[in-house]
Design a protein around this motif. Structure first.
Motif, short mmCIF file in Angstrom:
data_model
loop_
_atom_site.label_atom_id
_atom_site.label_comp_id
_atom_site.label_asym_id
_atom_site.label_seq_id
_atom_site.Cartn_x
_atom_site.Cartn_y
_atom_site.Cartn_z
N UNK A 192 -4.08 -1.90 -0.31
CA UNK A 192 -4.23 -3.36 -0.23
C UNK A 192 -4.92 -3.70 1.09
N UNK A 193 -6.04 -4.40 0.97
CA UNK A 193 -6.84 -4.73 2.16
C UNK A 193 -6.61 -6.17 2.61
N UNK A 225 0.84 -1.19 0.00
CA UNK A 225 0.00 0.00 0.00
C UNK A 225 0.88 1.24 0.00
N UNK A 226 0.69 2.08 -1.01
CA UNK A 226 1.55 3.26 -1.18
C UNK A 226 1.06 4.05 -2.38
N UNK A 227 1.65 5.23 -2.57
CA UNK A 227 1.50 5.96 -3.83
C UNK A 227 2.61 5.49 -4.75
N UNK A 228 2.25 5.19 -5.97
CA UNK A 228 3.23 4.76 -6.96
C UNK A 228 3.32 5.84 -8.04
N UNK A 229 4.53 6.31 -8.26
CA UNK A 229 4.76 7.37 -9.24
C UNK A 229 5.57 6.84 -10.40
N UNK A 230 5.13 7.21 -11.57
CA UNK A 230 5.88 6.95 -12.79
C UNK A 230 6.62 8.24 -13.17
N UNK A 231 7.79 8.11 -13.73
CA UNK A 231 8.55 9.27 -14.19
C UNK A 231 9.21 8.93 -15.52
N UNK A 232 9.47 9.96 -16.30
CA UNK A 232 10.17 9.73 -17.56
C UNK A 232 11.13 10.87 -17.84
#
Lengths: 112, 116
Positions: B115-116, B87-94
């Motif tokens: 996620x539970x 469980x988290x924030x997921x960041x994409x970068x380019x």
């Protein structure tokens, strides 16, 4: 392991005051970025500094990269409530694929 | 102004389920990254990707994680069997190059995975 420590972690000031946020490491970075992040959103780029000793200004924000490219500072003049947010520094690793090493963050609150 | 986009903005899943997080990097960029940020903690590097293969990955990026660029525009992160600690924030970068000193990574708005 490359680490970036930011200080202070939290800062609460009155509108109109000046402040400085520090980003320090024992490692050398090929460049350093400052981002601002709002809750629930991605980091938004403020500036990139590349050359040791470089100073960049963005309106009331002044960014400096240390001579040895190990540290940086962000100075805000006459802070406004709109400056409230989480400020992150991120160093570009000078090995491999230049992944970013993020600092621990400084949460700024500017009171009206 | 070109920007990185991510979908969904929020994903809720049961522990053990597979999730796929999607990203559309800036169109002329060649290097792609995933980072995550657990609530209240700092942003952490997961993986970098170039020329259809992983360039570098962190110790967080274990066998449960995989990345793919299935077409010319999307970049995905798959978690095969989610755990509570995912469980988290997921960041994409380019970024356009891995020129390091003079290239800046641009971040998407993130996907919040619960996620539970």
């Amino acid at each position: 392991t490359q680490l970036l420590e930011q200080s202070p972690q939290f800062l609460s000031i009155q509108e109109g005051e000046n402040l400085t946020v520090y980003c320090n490491s024992s490692s050398v970075f090929s460049s350093l970025q400052w981002y601002r992040q709002e809750p629930g959103e991605g980091p938004v780029l403020l500036v990139t500094v590349v050359t040791g000793g470089e100073v960049k200004k963005l309106k009331r924000l002044t960014f400096q990269f240390g001579d040895a490219r190990k540290d940086s500072s962000l100075h805000i003049t006459a802070a406004q409530p709109g400056d409230t947010g989480l400020y992150l520094c991120a160093g570009a690793s000078d090995t491999g694929t230049y992944k970013y090493i993020f600092g621990t963050g400084t949460r700024l609150k500017v009171l009206a | 102004e070109p920007e990185v986009t991510q979908t969904p903005s929020h994903q809720v899943t049961q522990m053990g389920q597979e999730v796929i997080l999607r990203c559309v990097p800036i169109s002329n960029h060649l290097y792609f990254y995933w980072y995550r940020q657990i609530l209240g903690q700092k942003v952490e590097f997961l993986v970098s990707f170039y020329n259809n293969e992983i360039s570098e990955k962190s110790e967080i990026f274990d066998d449960q994680f995989s990345v793919e660029r299935p077409d010319g525009s999307n970049f995905t992160l798959k978690i095969r069997s989610t755990k509570l600690e995912d469980s988290a924030m997921y960041f994409c970068a380019s970024t356009w190059t891995s020129g390091g000193a003079r290239d800046t990574q641009y971040f998407g708005p993130g996907t919040r995975l619960t996620v539970l």
